[in-house]
Design a protein around this motif. Sequence first.
Motif, PDB file in Angstrom:
ATOM      1  N   MET A  76       0.844  -1.197   0.000  1.00 18.17           N
ATOM      2  CA  MET A  76       0.000   0.000   0.000  1.00 18.17           C
ATOM      3  C   MET A  76       0.886   1.257   0.000  1.00 18.17           C
ATOM      4  SD  MET A  76      -3.303  -1.076   0.987  1.00 18.17           S
ATOM      5  CE  MET A  76      -3.928   0.027   2.246  1.00 18.17           C
ATOM      6  N   PRO A  77       0.263   2.426  -0.133  1.00 19.12           N
ATOM      7  CA  PRO A  77       1.057   3.663  -0.050  1.00 19.12           C
ATOM      8  C   PRO A  77       1.607   3.908   1.354  1.00 19.12           C
ATOM      9  CG  PRO A  77      -1.194   4.118  -0.809  1.00 19.12           C
ATOM     10  CD  PRO A  77      -1.144   2.685  -0.438  1.00 19.12           C
ATOM     11  N   THR A  78       0.952   3.328   2.376  1.00 21.78           N
ATOM     12  CA  THR A  78       1.482   3.437   3.727  1.00 21.78           C
ATOM     13  C   THR A  78       2.585   2.387   3.838  1.00 21.78           C
ATOM     14  OG1 THR A  78      -0.370   2.012   4.295  1.00 21.78           O
ATOM     15  CG2 THR A  78      -0.577   4.315   4.880  1.00 21.78           C
ATOM     16  N   ALA A  86       3.288  -1.626  -5.000  1.00 23.72           N
ATOM     17  CA  ALA A  86       3.071  -2.370  -6.251  1.00 23.72           C
ATOM     18  C   ALA A  86       4.281  -2.556  -7.160  1.00 23.72           C
ATOM     19  CB  ALA A  86       1.976  -1.668  -7.044  1.00 23.72           C
ATOM     20  N   CYS A  87       4.569  -3.791  -7.497  1.00 27.00           N
ATOM     21  CA  CYS A  87       5.614  -4.098  -8.475  1.00 27.00           C
ATOM     22  C   CYS A  87       5.568  -5.577  -8.832  1.00 27.00           C
ATOM     23  CB  CYS A  87       6.992  -3.743  -7.919  1.00 27.00           C
ATOM     24  SG  CYS A  87       8.334  -4.088  -9.052  1.00 27.00           S
ATOM     25  N   PHE A  88       5.462  -5.865 -10.120  1.00 31.49           N
ATOM     26  CA  PHE A  88       5.500  -7.258 -10.587  1.00 31.49           C
ATOM     27  C   PHE A  88       6.541  -7.386 -11.697  1.00 31.49           C
ATOM     28  CE2 PHE A  88       2.045  -9.632  -8.551  1.00 31.49           C
ATOM     29  CZ  PHE A  88       1.432  -8.610  -7.840  1.00 31.49           C
ATOM     30  N   LEU A  89       7.425  -8.342 -11.535  1.00 31.87           N
ATOM     31  CA  LEU A  89       8.459  -8.616 -12.534  1.00 31.87           C
ATOM     32  C   LEU A  89       8.019  -9.802 -13.378  1.00 31.87           C
ATOM     33  CD1 LEU A  89      11.427  -8.442 -13.672  1.00 31.87           C
ATOM     34  CD2 LEU A  89      12.040 -10.037 -11.833  1.00 31.87           C
ATOM     35  N   VAL A 269      -7.957  -3.553   0.928  1.00 36.82           N
ATOM     36  CA  VAL A 269      -8.260  -3.972   2.293  1.00 36.82           C
ATOM     37  C   VAL A 269      -9.784  -3.910   2.494  1.00 36.82           C
ATOM     38  CG1 VAL A 269      -7.907  -3.398   4.742  1.00 36.82           C
ATOM     39  CG2 VAL A 269      -6.066  -2.973   3.070  1.00 36.82           C
ATOM     40  N   ALA A 270     -10.351  -4.935   3.150  1.00 41.59           N
ATOM     41  CA  ALA A 270     -11.796  -4.944   3.398  1.00 41.59           C
ATOM     42  C   ALA A 270     -12.191  -3.709   4.222  1.00 41.59           C
ATOM     43  CB  ALA A 270     -12.183  -6.224   4.135  1.00 41.59           C
ATOM     44  N   PHE A 317      -2.745  -5.226   2.971  1.00 39.40           N
ATOM     45  CA  PHE A 317      -1.765  -5.713   3.936  1.00 39.40           C
ATOM     46  C   PHE A 317      -2.165  -7.124   4.331  1.00 39.40           C
ATOM     47  CE2 PHE A 317      -0.025  -1.413   5.680  1.00 39.40           C
ATOM     48  CZ  PHE A 317       0.800  -1.324   4.568  1.00 39.40           C
ATOM     49  N   LYS A 318      -1.268  -8.049   4.041  1.00 37.43           N
ATOM     50  CA  LYS A 318      -1.623  -9.457   4.170  1.00 37.43           C
ATOM     51  C   LYS A 318      -1.168  -9.991   5.532  1.00 37.43           C
ATOM     52  CE  LYS A 318      -1.471 -13.833   1.850  1.00 37.43           C
ATOM     53  NZ  LYS A 318      -0.666 -14.727   1.046  1.00 37.43           N
TER      54      LYS A 318
END
Length: 437
Positions: A76-78, A86-89, A269-270, A317-318
Motif C-alpha cells: 500500500m502507499p502506507t 506495487a511491483c511485478f516482474l 483492504v476490506a 496488507f496481508k
Amino acid sequence: MKKSRILIVAVFTFGLVAGLTLNNYGDMVISPVAAKSGQDKPKVSPVEPRDRDYYAPNSEKLAPDEMRVIACGTGMPTTRAAQAAACFLVELGNGDKFIFDIGTGSAERISSLQIPYDYLDKIFIGHLHADHFGSLAEMFIGGALMGRQKPLRVWGPSGRTPELGTAYAVQKLKEMYTWDLAGRVGLVDFRGYTVEVNEFDYKAENAVIYEDNGVTIRSFPAIHALDGPVSFSLEWNGLKFVFGSDSYPNKWFAEYAKDADLAVHECFVAAPDLVKKMGFTPESALLVGTQVHTAPEAFGKVMAEIQPRMAVAYHFFKDFDTTAAVNDRIRTTYDGPLSLAEDFMVWNVTKDAIKVRMAVVEEATWAPPLAGAAQPPGGDPDREKYAKEMDVPVESLGYSDFIKEGRWGEVDEVLRGVYKEASEKLGQEFPYPENQD
Ligand SMILES: [Zn+2]
Ligand SMILES: [Zn+2]
C-alpha cells in the motif's frame, strides 16, 4: 486459451495462499506414497539434496516456453517493512524481462533477485501514484550504479494535461536529481544514467504500446482518482499476463483481460479493516475501499467474469488477522483459482501448469554481475555533454577553490599508501591523483 489444471506445489501460510484453490484435493498432485498415511515412509537420503518447494533466485533455468512472474511489491502507499508497494516482474523464456509498476520499496526486492541490471531496463507504469512508481529513482540511479550500461526505458500514460502525464513526471524526477547526477558525471561509467520515456494515450483501448521479440504489450484505460491510469496486457508465446495498476472495476479490464493465464488486479483492504486498522472514518473507508479502489467482493466479480487460469489479488496488507476477510469476501463472488499475493510470491506459467511458490532470497546482497564489459569513467567529455543537456555550467561540475582548500592534508600519506599497496599487489602502476577537483 484452454483451461489447464493448476499444479499447486506447496500450500503456504495457514493455507491462505495457494490453499485457497484447495478446498478439496482435486487439483493437488500427491505422491501415492505420501497419500497413504500409516504406511512405511519412503527412504530419504541423509546426504542427497531433495527438491525444493521454494524458488531460490538464479538456481533454475527458465524454459523457452515458460513465463515466471515475481511479486516485488504487493502493499500500500502506507509503507511497511513486510510489503513494498506495487511491483511485478515478468521474466520470459526468450530472455526478456519487464517490470510492471515500481512502487515505493520495490527496488530493494528487485535487488534481492540478483538479476543483472541491463536486463531490467523496461518499466511499465500504470499510474503515477507514489505507491506505483515511487522506486523509479532507485532503478534509475541505483540501477546504473549496480551495472545498467544502457538507458532506463519507461512506458507510462498521458494525462488530461501535459503536467499530469508520465513524461512530465520523469522529466521532473531527472531535474530533482540534478545534483546527484552532476556529482557522478565524469567519475563513473555514465551510460546508464539516462532515462527514456515513452508516453502513450491513456484513452487508448487495447492499443499496442510495445512490440518486439515476439512480445506484445497493450494498454487499456482504468478508473482511479483522475483520468490517466491504465492496465496492461502482455502476450508472448501463447501466454497472456494482465496487470491492473489501480482501478475501480472497469469495462475495459472485463473485456481485454479475458483469456489471461495470470490476471493481476488490485484488491483493497476490506472496509471494516480500513476503519479498525487504518483509522479511516466509516465514510472514507466506504468511499476509498469501494469507489476509488476495488473491494474484495468486486475483485471476485471481475475474476468471475474474465475467468483467468490464475487470479492474483494484491494491494492489501496481508496479515494473519486481515487475510481471511479478504479471502472470504472474494469467495462470495468467485470460486476459481486464486493467489492472495505477498512479496516474493512466484508464478511459473506454462501452457500445461501454473506453479505457485514463494521465493527465498538473500537480503544482504551486493550488485549482481554485469551483463556487459565495464567501461572506465568518461571524464571531461561526459561532463561537457551533461552540462549542455541539463543546462548546468560545466565549471560547476567539480569543487570550487574554497572547498578544495578544505582538504585535510593529514590523510595524504595513508591514502598514498593505499595506491602504493594496489600498485604493488596488482603489478600495475596506479598514479596518485595529485590535483583533484
Ligand atoms: Zn493509486
Ligand atoms: Zn495503489
